[in-house]
Each structure stands twice: as C-alpha cells, then as structure tokens.
Design an enzyme around this catalytic site. Structure first.
Site, PDB file in Angstrom:
ATOM      1  N   GLY A   1      -4.395  -4.489  -3.734  1.00  0.00           N
ATOM      2  CA  GLY A   1      -5.431  -3.470  -3.953  1.00  0.00           C
ATOM      3  C   GLY A   1      -4.711  -2.198  -4.344  1.00  0.00           C
ATOM      4  N   HIS A   2      -4.752  -1.862  -5.607  1.00  0.00           N
ATOM      5  CA  HIS A   2      -4.027  -0.686  -6.094  1.00  0.00           C
ATOM      6  C   HIS A   2      -5.031   0.398  -6.461  1.00  0.00           C
ATOM      7  CE1 HIS A   2      -0.348  -3.378  -7.231  1.00  0.00           C
ATOM      8  NE2 HIS A   2      -0.673  -3.439  -5.962  1.00  0.00           N
TER       9      HIS A   2
ATOM     10  N   ASP B   1       0.811  -1.226   0.000  1.00  0.00           N
ATOM     11  CA  ASP B   1       0.000   0.000   0.000  1.00  0.00           C
ATOM     12  C   ASP B   1       0.839   1.269   0.000  1.00  0.00           C
ATOM     13  OD1 ASP B   1      -2.181  -1.738   0.167  1.00  0.00           O
ATOM     14  OD2 ASP B   1      -2.117  -1.721   2.352  1.00  0.00           O
TER      15      ASP B   1
ATOM     16  N   GLY C   1       0.134   1.708  -7.260  1.00  0.00           N
ATOM     17  CA  GLY C   1      -0.859   1.890  -8.316  1.00  0.00           C
ATOM     18  C   GLY C   1      -0.803   3.286  -8.903  1.00  0.00           C
ATOM     19  N   LYS C   2      -0.690   4.280  -8.036  1.00  0.00           N
ATOM     20  CA  LYS C   2      -0.625   5.665  -8.524  1.00  0.00           C
ATOM     21  C   LYS C   2       0.587   5.847  -9.427  1.00  0.00           C
ATOM     22  CE  LYS C   2       0.702  10.262  -7.689  1.00  0.00           C
ATOM     23  NZ  LYS C   2       0.676  11.555  -7.029  1.00  0.00           N
TER      24      LYS C   2
ATOM     25  N   ARG D   1       2.811 -29.166  -7.031  1.00  0.00           N
ATOM     26  CA  ARG D   1       2.710 -29.603  -8.429  1.00  0.00           C
ATOM     27  C   ARG D   1       1.466 -30.428  -8.751  1.00  0.00           C
ATOM     28  NH1 ARG D   1       8.479 -32.001  -7.944  1.00  0.00           N
ATOM     29  NH2 ARG D   1       7.450 -32.397  -5.972  1.00  0.00           N
TER      30      ARG D   1
ATOM     31  N   THR E   1       3.425 -12.635   2.465  1.00  0.00           N
ATOM     32  CA  THR E   1       2.523 -13.289   1.522  1.00  0.00           C
ATOM     33  C   THR E   1       3.285 -14.490   0.953  1.00  0.00           C
ATOM     34  OG1 THR E   1       0.989 -12.939  -0.299  1.00  0.00           O
ATOM     35  CG2 THR E   1       3.136 -11.814  -0.481  1.00  0.00           C
TER      36      THR E   1
ATOM     37  N   ASN F   1      -5.127 -10.397  -3.595  1.00  0.00           N
ATOM     38  CA  ASN F   1      -4.754  -9.809  -2.292  1.00  0.00           C
ATOM     39  C   ASN F   1      -4.291  -8.360  -2.475  1.00  0.00           C
ATOM     40  OD1 ASN F   1      -2.403 -10.540  -3.630  1.00  0.00           O
ATOM     41  ND2 ASN F   1      -1.395 -11.480  -1.875  1.00  0.00           N
TER      42      ASN F   1
ATOM     43  N   GLY G   1      -0.110  13.730  -3.117  1.00  0.00           N
ATOM     44  CA  GLY G   1      -1.561  13.573  -3.168  1.00  0.00           C
ATOM     45  C   GLY G   1      -1.892  12.421  -4.097  1.00  0.00           C
TER      46      GLY G   1
ATOM     47  N   ARG H   1      -9.713  -3.109   6.090  1.00  0.00           N
ATOM     48  CA  ARG H   1      -9.187  -3.137   7.464  1.00  0.00           C
ATOM     49  C   ARG H   1      -8.377  -1.873   7.760  1.00  0.00           C
ATOM     50  NH1 ARG H   1      -6.042  -8.821   7.559  1.00  0.00           N
ATOM     51  NH2 ARG H   1      -5.486  -8.126   5.468  1.00  0.00           N
TER      52      ARG H   1
END
Ligand code: GDP
Ligand code: IMO
Ligand code: MG
Length: 445
Positions: free
Chosen positions: A45-46, A18, A22-23, A160, A259, A43, A435, A323
């Site tokens: 989230g961008h 996070d 993404g930005k 496998r 992860t 899993n 921003g 969350r």
C-alpha cells in the site's frame, strides 16, 4: 545501440514496510522512463500525496502518477486481476492516465483459492496468538498476513504445476487444463480441512471468468524483460519500486514473519529480468522510528504513551488493511543489517517530522539476547523475540519541521540524530522527508 550499465535506480524499504517508498518513488519518477514493480502484490500500500490529493497504490507502480512514464508490473509480482482493474478504475475516475501500464506475461495470477488458503492458514495458525499481538514467540503463530493470497500464490509459483501465469489467461485451453487439475487438488485440501461449508472451486467457471479478465488485460501484457532491455539499450532510465521491505524478505527477513517474495533489493534481478550490475543507485528508505504490521518480533516496540503518541502523529494505520501499526524506536542494528542486505548506496529518512515533541529519542545500537550481547542482527525470529534492545539516548526536538527545506535549517538535535544514523549504518543520508507532500523534502547536497 549501447547498453549504459549502472544507470538504474532502486527505492527499497529497509524496515518492515510503510517507510514512505511511494512518496519517494513519486518524487523521483518524473526523471525516469519507467517505474518497475518487481515483487509482492496487492499486499503493498503506497500512499502518494500530490497537491494535497492522496492516492493509495497497491499493484500499480507509483510512477503512474507521472505523465509519460511507463509503469511496469514485472514478472516477480503476483497479480490479482480483479483488484488491478478496481485500482485502474479508481485512478481513471480521478483523472490519472493509466495507458502507460504494462504487465509481464510471466507474472503469476492470484486466484480466489489463494485468498481462501491465505485466510484458512491464518485461521488455523491463530490458535496460539491473537493477530497483531506483539513479540510473538515460536514458529507456529499466525503471521498476520494481509489476506491478499500472496503466500499461497508464491507457493504455487514454486510448486510449478499448480500455477497460473498472466500469459496463460490468453490461452483458454491451457487455462482450462491447468484449472481442472488445480481445482481438484485445492478442493481435496479444502474438503479435508473444512469438510462443512466448503464451496468447491469450479474449473469451468474459473476458466470463463479468468479468460475474460485475460482478454481485458491483453492490451497491457508484454514480455517486460525485453521491454526493459530495449528501453535501456535506447538510453532509457529505470526506477525500481520495492514493495514490502527488506526485513520482510523471505530469505533475509524475520522469517517466518515475512512476506513470500524477495522484498529486499536482491529481488530486483529475478523479479524484473534486469541484471544486477545495471543498478547503480539503491536508495534505502527508513522511517525515523520503526513500525510493523502483523505478527513477528520487533525488539524496540513501544507499549506506552510514547508509542501511542507517535502512532497518532504519524497516522500509523495500514494503507492496505487499515490495521494500527506497531510502533517503536529506531532499531539501528536491524537498519544496518537491512542496508547491508539491500546494498543501500544512500539512505532516505522519512517521517522525521513525527518525532517532534519527544524530549528524548532512543536508538537501539545492540541487543541483549539469551546468547549474550550482540551488535549484529538476529535473523531468527525465535531468538530475536527473546532479545532486548540496548539503547543510546539523544536529546529530542520540539519544533515543527514540516516547513524546513534545507538540512541546516533543521534543529541541531534533529541534525545530530540524522548524523548518528549515518555514522552507525555507514551509509550517507541523502534525502530527508518532513511531510507527506512532494515538496516536504530535504535533498542534501
Ligand atoms: P510505503 O508503503 O513505503 O509507500 O509507505 P505508506 O504509504 O504505506 O506509509 C507511509 C505514510 O507516511 C503515508 O501515509 C505517507 O503519506 C506518509 N508519509 C510519507 N513521508 C512522510 C513524512 O515525511 N512525514 C509524514 N508525516 N508522513 C509521511
Ligand atoms: P508496503 O509495500 C507493511 C506484512 C504483513 C504481514 C506479512 C505477510 O506497503 O510497505 P503477506 O500478506 O505479504 O503474506 O503478509 O508482511 N506486509 C507488509 N507490512 N507494508 C507492506 O507493504 C507489507 N506487505 C506485507 O502485514 O505481517
Ligand atoms: Mg505501505
């Protein structure tokens, strides 16, 4: 045809996710021919804000918002086809062209039993700690996963024989044979652990359902290793979009609170089929402070009003699960380690605007641990959970910087903060985000 080496760029998170990847990907994507996801799954989230419109991307590469750019889901990603189609539908409804989306035939499929296993495992582990509780000690606590089936899907990939790949969805006989064997194994495990209330997984029904999803997916399925090689040979430029982040990398993060993929830049080769020497620029994205979702140690975590204020100003609530994110001061020890592991050639500092209003800013430059003082990161979660940060304090700034577009216009305290980060880490800060919008960015010359 020549193969221009060194021309690919990667955007990778250097904390616990996070960071604003993404930005940044969205900002850069228009200059590339393809944006490639190489790890993780839903899993991630961008969030991307374009002209005031917010988009949340989970499986689809953020490059989808740049017209004409190929959006590639590489072989290292684990795909939940139902979630993928939901995401495509949401984007299409909002007028986004999704025709450039390509999916690797070798990506693994997240199946319903993976999500059930993820939930069951977390439930079994959660006896000793509340989910989201900080500074979890030991190795048997709940991880606080996103419950998207990520860990079990990667576990089956490595096992496998119990895995389903995207290419299998196009071969009903192969799929049926695999699912018969897999379902009998999974049903055995579930009925042993949950004798009552377990609805058996039905190989026949799953074969039908996932063959249909495969048919729907088939126009997008390709051998993406060849696709990317062809693109590079034709002089095309590739941007890799890291999901999750370096401190969540299964090998180099705060294991076991990580992860299940190589979420550092080290995962690019295996997760895409593009060789490592092709990547010339690795932009490590770092928040101006730290956040973390789920369990696991975070030495600089704040439990006071300062932490709450930063959480509210930064809107630190998960893009995927909603969350509240745990918040803390910037951990330079962890950051320097992550920059080393991911081979960052440049840093992008995000959410600097969120620190406005803090009278002082703290930076962890070492740890006091049971084994003594250290300026090196402690990659063992148990030992790290016992470490306390050694802080350096710098003066804060009060001005709103969301309208600032050049480094020189930043308050002197903010400039000094950025310069201290680059000095400690030894990597230049080339981009500063003030921003969520594309324009709210400072590119340093
Ligand atoms: P990612 O997973 O690394 O792509 O990051 P997320 O999208 O999950 O979380 C980053 C959040 O911060 C998103 O809500 C972004 O819109 C927002 N964001 C990104 N850069 C900035 C910034 O410089 N300032 C502020 N205030 N918000 C930002
Ligand atoms: P982006 O790409 C923040 C965290 C989860 C959990 C741990 C394991 O948006 O930065 P998993 O479901 O992967 O088995 O969960 O990893 N986690 C993330 N935290 N951002 C992410 O992705 C994350 N992806 C996984 O909260 O602690
Ligand atoms: Mg995110």
């Amino acid at each position: 045809m020549t193969l221009e080496s060194n021309s690919a760029t990667a955007v990778v998170g250097l904390q616990w996710g996070d960071e604003g990847k993404g930005k940044l990907v969205d900002l850069l994507a228009g200059r590339f021919d393809a944006v490639v996801r190489y790890n993780g799954g839903a899993n991630a989230g961008h969030s991307v804000v374009v002209a005031g419109e917010r988009y949340a991307l989970h499986l689809v590469p953020s490059g989808i918002l740049s017209p004409g750019v190929k959006a590639v889901i590489g072989n290292g990603v684990v795909i939940d086809p139902q979630r993928l189609f939901e995401e495509i539908a949401t984007l299409s409804e909002r007028g986004v062209d999704t025709s450039q989306l390509v999916v690797s035939d070798r990506a693994h499929v997240v199946m319903p039993y993976h999500k059930a296993e993820d939930a069951l495992r977390e439930e079994l582990l959660s006896g000793s700690v509340r989910e989201g509780q900080s500074q979890s000690k030991g190795v048997i606590n709940a991880i606080g996963t996103t419950k998207r089936g990520i860990g079990p899907a990667y576990a089956d990939k490595v096992q496998r024989a119990t895995a389903v790949r995207v290419g299998d969805l196009l071969q009903p006989e192969v799929l049926r044979e695999k699912l018969e064997m897999i379902c009998s194994l999974k049903n055995g495990i579930f009925s042993a652990l949950r004798p009552e209330g377990h609805e058996p997984f039905d190989a026949y029904a799953l074969t039908q359902q996932y063959s249909e999803l495969g048919q729907k997916l088939s126009p997008m399925i390709q051998d993406t290793a060849y696709l990317l090689d062809d693109l590079r040979r034709a002089g095309g430029e590739i941007l890799f979009e890291g999901a999750n982040a370096t401190m969540l990398d299964v090998d180099h993060g705060t294991y076991p609170y990580v992860t299940s993929s190589n979420a550092s830049a080290l995962g690019i080769g295996p997760g895409s089929g593009v060789p490592p020497q092709s990547i010339g620029r690795i932009i490590g994205v770092v928040k101006a402070y730290c956040t973390r979702v789920g369990g696991g140690p975070m030495p600089t975590e704040l439990f006071d009003a300062t932490g709450d204020a930063i959480r509210e100003r930064g809107r630190e609530y998960g893009t995927t699960t909603g969350r509240p994110r745990r918040v803390g001061w910037l951990d330079l020890v962890a950051l320097k380690y992550a920059a080393m592991i991911s081979g960052a050639t440049e840093l992008c500092i995000t959410l600097l605007d969120v620190l406005a209003g803090e009278s002082e800013l703290k930076l962890a430059t070492g740890y006091e641990s049971p084994n003594g003082k250290t300026s090196r990161f402690i990659a063992d979660a148990c030992t790290l959970s016992e470490a306390t940060p050694i802080y350096e304090t710098m003066p804060g700034f009060s001005q709103d910087i969301t309208g600032v577009r050049t480094f020189d216009e930043l308050p002197a305290q903010a400039q000094a903060y950025v310069e201290r980060i680059e000095e400690f880490v030894g990597v230049r800060v080339g981009i500063i985000s003030v921003g969520p919008d594309r324009e709210q960015t400072i590119i340093r010359s």
